[in-house]
Design a protein around this motif. Sequence first.
Motif, PDB file in Angstrom:
ATOM      1  N   SER A  55      12.710 -10.846 -19.914  1.00  0.00           N
ATOM      2  CA  SER A  55      11.668 -11.604 -19.322  1.00  0.00           C
ATOM      3  C   SER A  55      12.390 -12.553 -18.002  1.00  0.00           C
ATOM      4  O   SER A  55      12.039 -12.685 -17.034  1.00  0.00           O
ATOM      5  N   TYR A  56      13.599 -13.078 -18.601  1.00  0.00           N
ATOM      6  CA  TYR A  56      14.544 -13.868 -17.780  1.00  0.00           C
ATOM      7  C   TYR A  56      14.645 -13.138 -16.605  1.00  0.00           C
ATOM      8  O   TYR A  56      14.625 -13.847 -15.472  1.00  0.00           O
ATOM      9  N   ASN A  57      15.025 -11.935 -16.805  1.00  0.00           N
ATOM     10  CA  ASN A  57      15.657 -11.277 -15.439  1.00  0.00           C
ATOM     11  C   ASN A  57      14.409 -10.973 -14.576  1.00  0.00           C
ATOM     12  O   ASN A  57      14.266 -11.051 -13.604  1.00  0.00           O
ATOM     13  N   THR A  58      13.387 -10.580 -15.330  1.00  0.00           N
ATOM     14  CA  THR A  58      12.320 -10.122 -14.608  1.00  0.00           C
ATOM     15  C   THR A  58      11.539 -11.563 -13.782  1.00  0.00           C
ATOM     16  O   THR A  58      11.473 -11.392 -12.478  1.00  0.00           O
ATOM     17  N   PHE A  59      11.505 -12.620 -14.238  1.00  0.00           N
ATOM     18  CA  PHE A  59      11.062 -13.795 -13.705  1.00  0.00           C
ATOM     19  C   PHE A  59      11.958 -14.363 -12.748  1.00  0.00           C
ATOM     20  O   PHE A  59      11.524 -14.787 -11.409  1.00  0.00           O
ATOM     21  N   LYS A  60      13.127 -14.132 -13.046  1.00  0.00           N
ATOM     22  CA  LYS A  60      14.048 -14.868 -11.877  1.00  0.00           C
ATOM     23  C   LYS A  60      14.475 -14.064 -10.904  1.00  0.00           C
ATOM     24  O   LYS A  60      14.529 -14.384  -9.651  1.00  0.00           O
ATOM     25  N   ASN A  61      14.634 -12.779 -10.901  1.00  0.00           N
ATOM     26  CA  ASN A  61      15.027 -11.849 -10.091  1.00  0.00           C
ATOM     27  C   ASN A  61      14.102 -10.952  -9.358  1.00  0.00           C
ATOM     28  O   ASN A  61      14.143 -10.471  -8.381  1.00  0.00           O
ATOM     29  N   GLU A  62      12.768 -10.497 -10.043  1.00  0.00           N
ATOM     30  CA  GLU A  62      12.141  -9.176  -9.749  1.00  0.00           C
ATOM     31  C   GLU A  62      10.656  -9.892  -9.106  1.00  0.00           C
ATOM     32  O   GLU A  62      10.015  -9.331  -8.282  1.00  0.00           O
ATOM     33  N   TYR A  63      10.124 -10.846  -9.834  1.00  0.00           N
ATOM     34  CA  TYR A  63       8.635 -11.442  -9.199  1.00  0.00           C
ATOM     35  C   TYR A  63       8.860 -11.859  -7.867  1.00  0.00           C
ATOM     36  O   TYR A  63       8.025 -11.885  -7.091  1.00  0.00           O
ATOM     37  N   SER A  64       9.814 -12.629  -7.434  1.00  0.00           N
ATOM     38  CA  SER A  64      10.098 -13.103  -6.056  1.00  0.00           C
ATOM     39  C   SER A  64      10.359 -11.982  -4.982  1.00  0.00           C
ATOM     40  O   SER A  64      10.092 -12.134  -3.853  1.00  0.00           O
ATOM     41  N   GLU A  65      10.397 -10.700  -5.670  1.00  0.00           N
ATOM     42  CA  GLU A  65      10.550  -9.518  -4.694  1.00  0.00           C
ATOM     43  C   GLU A  65       9.126  -8.878  -4.457  1.00  0.00           C
ATOM     44  O   GLU A  65       9.059  -8.002  -3.572  1.00  0.00           O
ATOM     45  N   VAL A  66       8.180  -9.127  -5.278  1.00  0.00           N
ATOM     46  CA  VAL A  66       6.886  -8.674  -5.039  1.00  0.00           C
ATOM     47  C   VAL A  66       6.123  -8.991  -3.982  1.00  0.00           C
ATOM     48  O   VAL A  66       6.171 -10.276  -3.475  1.00  0.00           O
ATOM     49  N   ASP A  67       5.566  -7.943  -3.184  1.00  0.00           N
ATOM     50  CA  ASP A  67       4.819  -8.551  -1.977  1.00  0.00           C
ATOM     51  C   ASP A  67       3.372  -8.508  -2.374  1.00  0.00           C
ATOM     52  O   ASP A  67       2.367  -7.515  -2.621  1.00  0.00           O
ATOM     53  N   PHE A  68       2.892  -9.940  -2.810  1.00  0.00           N
ATOM     54  CA  PHE A  68       1.653 -10.095  -3.579  1.00  0.00           C
ATOM     55  C   PHE A  68       0.596  -9.887  -2.530  1.00  0.00           C
ATOM     56  O   PHE A  68      -0.476  -9.548  -2.614  1.00  0.00           O
ATOM     57  N   GLU A  69       1.065 -10.216  -1.206  1.00  0.00           N
ATOM     58  CA  GLU A  69      -0.302 -10.300  -0.322  1.00  0.00           C
ATOM     59  C   GLU A  69      -0.644  -8.858   0.094  1.00  0.00           C
ATOM     60  O   GLU A  69      -1.929  -8.549   0.215  1.00  0.00           O
ATOM     61  N   GLU A  70       0.146  -7.863  -0.061  1.00  0.00           N
ATOM     62  CA  GLU A  70      -0.138  -6.435  -0.151  1.00  0.00           C
ATOM     63  C   GLU A  70      -1.311  -6.086  -1.093  1.00  0.00           C
ATOM     64  O   GLU A  70      -2.268  -5.434  -0.932  1.00  0.00           O
TER      65      GLU A  70
END
Length: 250
Positions: A55-70
């Motif tokens: 969870s730490y890695n996912t929240f810290k590094n990967e959620y910020s890379e998601v293009d939610f607008e799409e």
Amino acid sequence: EADVSFGILFDDEKFDGNDIRRVGEEFLYIELAGHHVETWEDCEFDTIVCTDPHSYNTFKNEYSEVDFEEFADDPMMPFEYDEQWNADGEIDVLHWTQAVEELVSEGHLELSGTELDYTVTYHDPCHLGRYNDEYEAPRELITATGCTLDEMPRNRANSFCCGGGGGGLWMDFEEEPKPSEERIREALEDTDAGSGVEKFVVACPMCMTMYEDGRKTGGYEDEIEIVDIAELIVEAIGKTEEAQVEVAAD
């Protein structure tokens, strides 16, 4: 008391999506990520503390890379959030060992470093160690309890996976020994303390599951105990409180 103000999401907390993504279910991962970032928008906080390195890695590094607008207008996605999450880095994401190590170093938990006298070894979780270069906080906590830490032969950046990552938790391993069994053998045979190692310490719930299984299937149940760092801290705090009660009684 450590004087920390905290809250939890209760029913709004869902799975972080790490393993779902690793086994190929990208859209379910995005659905979960969108749910969480939209939920967080309604909360007031500046730090997320995770009990799981994944969870730490996912929240810290990967959620910020998601293009939610799409995906915000997709009728299949149950969220309307359309921004880049944590783009400015204002929200700090920590593994719990990092948060608690800070409390210990500031003296909030009143550990003297003499409470416990176990000889232990520590397994670096992949997503805390190799993925995020956090090696010191768990070790600082272990030694803060008074335990003697005997390093595994493969440690830090060279640590060997417990076998649970990437969906391995749900797979049957045909090779022998299993990764978890081999790691426990290393702890008992290849560390400096060898069979003198009393506890195999982990900082990840998936590692706990894998090594508890490996301890049983490998025939090590009578030789070593699998414990989370949190268990050592709780035991050490209990010793401190007992000592304080005895002093007060005197």
